[in-house]
Every structure is written in C-alpha cells, then in structure tokens.
Enzyme design. Structure first.
Site, PDB file in Angstrom:
ATOM      1  N   TYR A  10       9.723  49.301 -22.683  1.00 34.32           N
ATOM      2  CA  TYR A  10       8.544  50.152 -22.526  1.00 34.32           C
ATOM      3  C   TYR A  10       8.129  50.668 -23.897  1.00 34.32           C
ATOM      4  CZ  TYR A  10       5.330  52.884 -19.658  1.00 34.32           C
ATOM      5  OH  TYR A  10       4.194  53.382 -19.040  1.00 34.32           O
ATOM      6  N   GLN A  44       4.296  46.686 -26.484  1.00 34.30           N
ATOM      7  CA  GLN A  44       3.718  45.784 -25.483  1.00 34.30           C
ATOM      8  C   GLN A  44       4.082  46.209 -24.063  1.00 34.30           C
ATOM      9  OE1 GLN A  44       1.601  43.034 -25.476  1.00 34.30           O
ATOM     10  NE2 GLN A  44       1.220  43.660 -27.568  1.00 34.30           N
ATOM     11  N   ASP A  93      12.426  41.076 -30.439  1.00 35.72           N
ATOM     12  CA  ASP A  93      12.846  39.672 -30.391  1.00 35.72           C
ATOM     13  C   ASP A  93      14.338  39.502 -30.677  1.00 35.72           C
ATOM     14  OD1 ASP A  93      10.179  38.331 -30.006  1.00 35.72           O
ATOM     15  OD2 ASP A  93       9.760  39.485 -31.803  1.00 35.72           O
ATOM     16  N   HIS A  95       5.975  36.471 -27.228  1.00 35.74           N
ATOM     17  CA  HIS A  95       6.118  35.822 -28.537  1.00 35.74           C
ATOM     18  C   HIS A  95       7.097  34.679 -28.333  1.00 35.74           C
ATOM     19  CE1 HIS A  95       6.273  35.215 -32.771  1.00 35.74           C
ATOM     20  NE2 HIS A  95       7.377  35.904 -33.013  1.00 35.74           N
ATOM     21  N   ASP A 154       2.354  32.765 -36.027  1.00 34.59           N
ATOM     22  CA  ASP A 154       2.474  34.223 -36.029  1.00 34.59           C
ATOM     23  C   ASP A 154       3.426  34.682 -37.142  1.00 34.59           C
ATOM     24  OD1 ASP A 154       1.664  36.624 -34.473  1.00 34.59           O
ATOM     25  OD2 ASP A 154       3.823  36.849 -34.200  1.00 34.59           O
ATOM     26  N   GLU A 193     -11.211  53.122 -52.512  1.00 32.00           N
ATOM     27  CA  GLU A 193     -11.605  51.774 -52.931  1.00 32.00           C
ATOM     28  C   GLU A 193     -10.675  50.707 -52.358  1.00 32.00           C
ATOM     29  OE1 GLU A 193     -14.201  50.742 -54.316  1.00 32.00           O
ATOM     30  OE2 GLU A 193     -15.107  52.584 -55.061  1.00 32.00           O
ATOM     31  N   GLU A 219     -11.629  51.000 -47.544  1.00 29.63           N
ATOM     32  CA  GLU A 219     -12.658  49.975 -47.364  1.00 29.63           C
ATOM     33  C   GLU A 219     -12.133  48.704 -46.697  1.00 29.63           C
ATOM     34  OE1 GLU A 219     -15.784  49.279 -50.060  1.00 29.63           O
ATOM     35  OE2 GLU A 219     -15.547  51.199 -51.074  1.00 29.63           O
TER      36      GLU A 219
HETATM   37  N1  NAP Z   1       4.105  45.044 -31.270  1.00 34.26           N
HETATM   38  C1  NAP Z   1       3.156  44.425 -30.556  1.00 34.26           C
HETATM   39  O1  NAP Z   1       2.191  45.028 -30.132  1.00 34.26           O
HETATM   40  C2  NAP Z   1       3.310  42.947 -30.208  1.00 34.26           C
HETATM   41  C3  NAP Z   1       2.177  42.106 -30.182  1.00 34.26           C
HETATM   42  C4  NAP Z   1       2.327  40.804 -29.676  1.00 34.26           C
HETATM   43  C5  NAP Z   1       3.590  40.367 -29.266  1.00 34.26           C
HETATM   44  N2  NAP Z   1       4.672  41.196 -29.371  1.00 34.26           N
HETATM   45  C6  NAP Z   1       5.966  40.747 -28.863  1.00 34.26           C
HETATM   46  O2  NAP Z   1       6.284  41.575 -27.745  1.00 34.26           O
HETATM   47  C7  NAP Z   1       7.705  41.741 -27.651  1.00 34.26           C
HETATM   48  C8  NAP Z   1       8.027  43.221 -27.661  1.00 34.26           C
HETATM   49  O3  NAP Z   1       7.655  43.754 -28.937  1.00 34.26           O
HETATM   50  P1  NAP Z   1       7.325  45.297 -29.085  1.00 34.26           P
HETATM   51  O4  NAP Z   1       6.822  45.519 -30.476  1.00 34.26           O
HETATM   52  O5  NAP Z   1       6.501  45.733 -27.911  1.00 34.26           O
HETATM   53  O6  NAP Z   1       8.802  45.899 -28.949  1.00 34.26           O
HETATM   54  P2  NAP Z   1       9.224  47.432 -29.094  1.00 34.26           P
HETATM   55  O7  NAP Z   1       8.058  48.338 -28.988  1.00 34.26           O
HETATM   56  O8  NAP Z   1      10.084  47.568 -30.311  1.00 34.26           O
HETATM   57  O9  NAP Z   1      10.155  47.572 -27.790  1.00 34.26           O
HETATM   58  C9  NAP Z   1      10.867  48.733 -27.595  1.00 34.26           C
HETATM   59  C10 NAP Z   1      11.229  48.839 -26.134  1.00 34.26           C
HETATM   60  O10 NAP Z   1      12.242  47.878 -25.798  1.00 34.26           O
HETATM   61  C11 NAP Z   1      13.291  48.588 -25.154  1.00 34.26           C
HETATM   62  N3  NAP Z   1      14.568  47.888 -25.358  1.00 34.26           N
HETATM   63  C12 NAP Z   1      15.149  47.571 -26.532  1.00 34.26           C
HETATM   64  N4  NAP Z   1      16.305  46.916 -26.294  1.00 34.26           N
HETATM   65  C13 NAP Z   1      16.449  46.847 -24.941  1.00 34.26           C
HETATM   66  C14 NAP Z   1      17.431  46.313 -24.070  1.00 34.26           C
HETATM   67  N5  NAP Z   1      18.512  45.704 -24.553  1.00 34.26           N
HETATM   68  N6  NAP Z   1      17.249  46.420 -22.727  1.00 34.26           N
HETATM   69  C15 NAP Z   1      16.150  47.013 -22.224  1.00 34.26           C
HETATM   70  N7  NAP Z   1      15.176  47.557 -22.995  1.00 34.26           N
HETATM   71  C16 NAP Z   1      15.334  47.466 -24.342  1.00 34.26           C
HETATM   72  C17 NAP Z   1      13.273  49.953 -25.807  1.00 34.26           C
HETATM   73  O11 NAP Z   1      13.948  50.869 -24.991  1.00 34.26           O
HETATM   74  P3  NAP Z   1      14.757  52.143 -25.581  1.00 34.26           P
HETATM   75  O12 NAP Z   1      14.077  53.309 -24.974  1.00 34.26           O
HETATM   76  O13 NAP Z   1      16.149  51.907 -25.065  1.00 34.26           O
HETATM   77  O14 NAP Z   1      14.690  52.081 -27.084  1.00 34.26           O
HETATM   78  C18 NAP Z   1      11.779  50.216 -25.832  1.00 34.26           C
HETATM   79  O15 NAP Z   1      11.323  50.623 -24.570  1.00 34.26           O
HETATM   80  C19 NAP Z   1       8.289  40.963 -28.816  1.00 34.26           C
HETATM   81  O16 NAP Z   1       8.596  39.661 -28.356  1.00 34.26           O
HETATM   82  C20 NAP Z   1       7.147  40.913 -29.826  1.00 34.26           C
HETATM   83  O17 NAP Z   1       7.237  39.830 -30.733  1.00 34.26           O
HETATM   84  C21 NAP Z   1       4.550  42.479 -29.824  1.00 34.26           C
END
Ligand code: NAP
Length: 326
Positions: free
Chosen positions: A24, A27, A82, A107, A190, A226, A230
């Site tokens: 949560y 994404q 990931d 991803h 990516d 600058e 921008e």
């Molecule tokens: N960032 C983006 O907007 C974006 C864009 C496109 C694609 N993606 C892809 O989307 C995926 C998620 O990326 P993200 O940036 O959204 O990740 P993120 O924000 O870093 O994800 C954090 C969440 O994952 C939970 N988590 C971590 N380890 C866990 C586990 N072992 N079991 C259950 N929950 C766990 C965390 O819970 P806690 O409360 O326990 O910390 C937290 O809710 C990746 O594959 C990424 O490459 C991301």
C-alpha cells in the site's frame, strides 16, 4: 501498434474476480482506490505490523497478511518494491494462490531477470502505468487516466490478455491508452530511462547547471529558477506539443541557444555512455548490483539520498516554496 482503450476491455472480468493488492505504497494505494471506484474492491495485503496498515484501514480497505490474501484471491497484484518480490512469491504467493489465479505486476523486473519463476498454472501479466501512483490516482479522479503498458508472460487460462486489459481499464487507463509490450521491453526501457534520462541524468544536469551559475557568482535564487523551476514549464510544453512544438513556443534567442548548447552537453561520449547503461541493464549487471545493495540494507542508496538532500539547492527550494504566493 494497436492502442487499446475502454472499448476493448470488459470491466466485468475484473469485477467478477477477488483481487488482492499486495503493498500500500505509491502504486498500491492508487491502484487499490481506482479498482474500488471501478467496482472491483480489493483486499489489501500487508505484513503484520506494517506501517502502511493504518492508512489502508483509514481508506476503508480490509487488510490481510500476504499469505491469507493469496489464499482468498484469484488475482494478486504485486505492488511492493521490486527487490523484495521474490521473497513474497516464495513465502506467500507460490504456496497459497489458488490454481488458475493471475499475478499482476506493475514492472517487469522480477520476471525479466528470473527472480520469480511462476507456477505454470498461473496467468502472469504486466499492467505498468507510465507514471507515479499519485498521478494514476489524480488522473482517475479527474475523469482521465494514465497511459499503461501491458503484456502477457504466461497465459495458463487462455484469458490472460482479456484480464490484463480489464485490470488496466479499472485503473482508468482505458481512457488514455493501453499499449501492448513484453515484460522484457517494459523492464529494459524503464531501467534504461530511469538512469539515462529521467531520474539519473535530468537531476544531475540541474545540479551541474545550478553549480556552474552559483560558482560564477550568480544568486542561488536566480540559478534555481533558471535551472530547476523552468524544467517543469518546458516539460509541460514538450508533453503537450512535442519537442518541435515546444521550440515554436520559445523565443528565437532561446531556440538559437538550444542549437548551440544541447549538442555540446549531450556529446557522442554521452551517447556511448547511454549504450553502456543499456548494455548493463540488459546483461543483468545493474539488477545484480541493485539486489546486492538491497540485501545489504541499501548502503549505496541511503548514501545517495543523504547526498541529494544535503545539496544546497534543496535549501534554496525550501525557502522559495515558503515565500511563493501559490
Ligand atoms: N513508484 C511508482 O509510482 C511506480 C510506477 C510504476 C511502476 N512501479 C512498480 O510498482 C511496484 C511497487 O512500487 P512502489 O514504488 O509502489 O513501491 P513502494 O511504494 O515502495 O511500496 C511500499 C509498500 O509495499 C509494502 N511492502 C514492502 N514489503 C512488503 C512485504 N514483504 N509484504 C507486504 N507488503 C510489503 C510496504 O508496506 P510496509 O507498510 O510494511 O512498509 C508499503 O505498503 C514496483 O514493481 C515498481 O517498480 C512503481
């Protein structure tokens, strides 16, 4: 290439499935909210004691452990960082997902680099929004959507593509466009772009331009406007009109300057380095480095965060944000 839209997707497919969103964060939250508003409310899966649990509950979601959610769903979206996805697969998903369920990735990394070898009975699909979760949610709320890439790695049920399209449409992406790709293409492009253009090169260019001006005696505020502010205005123009269209909107002086400067900064050596970055992505050496840093507790990543946040440009930005009228 065909661009799929809402008319190509059957929302009833995802509405008829029990969806679990694992994670949560960026994404996870956006996708869970969009799925719910599209009539496919998910269970949110988080570890016991997860810091993000309170937010998911406050948003009105049922929260379960990954093991429990996997056993109760037939579509699991893996929306955690990931570097930890392989462990979640081994401990929670592989032993618990029902036969014929679907795994959705945002991803392609875990599949492209073989960190997860999925069970043969599962559908394995990619639904990768091209932008951060905050934009995925705000575009959806505004009645628009974010372009999303989709791919099928494994079609065990014969319905994997239709399900991926349905899931992408529930995110709102059918309003903007759902583009077919492969896990390898999405992942490699990516990872390359993150390093060579967006998150690597552009901030480095901003720092270098800012430092050049400040070292030459210009005021930090002028250098900030600058070299940093921008960037947004130009990015908006390029997004709306393309690079050629952006040039029509700037002065002849700026356009002539672009002609002189751009190719002195992005030189043949820069392009050769871009090819090296792409080669390191494709041969797996970048992912090996990422996983090594992750398993050591991210010493390199944490050092680079400290370095970025202590750069003087951050202090200037903070002050300017405090005093700006809107
Ligand atoms: N960032 C983006 O907007 C974006 C864009 C496109 C694609 N993606 C892809 O989307 C995926 C998620 O990326 P993200 O940036 O959204 O990740 P993120 O924000 O870093 O994800 C954090 C969440 O994952 C939970 N988590 C971590 N380890 C866990 C586990 N072992 N079991 C259950 N929950 C766990 C965390 O819970 P806690 O409360 O326990 O910390 C937290 O809710 C990746 O594959 C990424 O490459 C991301």
């Amino acid at each position: 290439m065909k661009l799929f839209t809402d008319g190509d997707a059957d929302l009833s497919l995802i509405r008829g499935r029990r969806v679990a969103v694992i994670g949560y964060g960026n994404q996870g939250r956006a996708q869970a909210l969009n799925l719910r508003d599209s009539g496919a409310p998910p269970i949110v899966a988080l570890r016991e004691g997860a810091p993000s649990r309170a937010r998911a509950e406050a948003d009105g979601f049922e929260v379960a452990t990954p093991e429990d959610a996997a056993a109760r769903c037939d579509v699991a979206a893996v929306l955690t960082p990931d570097d930890g996805q392989a462990e979640i697969w081994e401990t929670a998903l592989k032993p618990n997902l029902p036969q014929g369920a679907a795994l959705v990735f945002a991803h392609g990394l875990s599949i492209r680099f073989g960190l997860i070898s999925p069970r043969p009975d599962l559908d394995i699909v990619l639904v990768a929004p091209k932008g951060p979760g905050s934009a995925l949610r705000s575009e959806y709320e505004a009645g628009r959507g974010l372009v999303t890439l989709f791919a099928v790695h494994q079609d065990a049920t014969g319905a994997a593509e239709a399900l991926a399209l349905s899931y992408a449409a529930a995110l709102g992406s059918g309003r903007a466009g759902i583009l077919p790709t492969s896990f390898a293409e999405e992942c490699e492009a990516d990872l390359f772009n993150e390093q060579a253009v967006l998150w690597g090169a552009i901030p480095e260019l901003i720092h270098a331009g800012y430092e050049t001006l400040v070292d030459a005696g210009f005021s930090p505020e002028v250098a900030y406007f600058e070299c940093l502010t921008e960037v947004k205005l130009i990015a908006d123009l390029i997004y709306a009109r393309g690079i050629a269209g952006m040039r029509e909107a700037i002065s002849n002086t700026a356009e002539f300057g672009a002609l002189q400067g751009g190719r002195r900064i992005v030189t043949p050596e820069t392009r050769a380095e871009m090819r090296h970055i792409l080669a390191e992505v494709r041969n797996g050496s970048f992912v090996a480095e990422l996983m090594a840093d992750a398993s050591a507790g991210y010493p390199k990543l944490r050092a680079s965060r400290r370095e970025a946040s202590s750069h003087p440009i951050e202090e200037v930005g903070r002050k300017l944000r405090e005093i700006r009228p809107n």
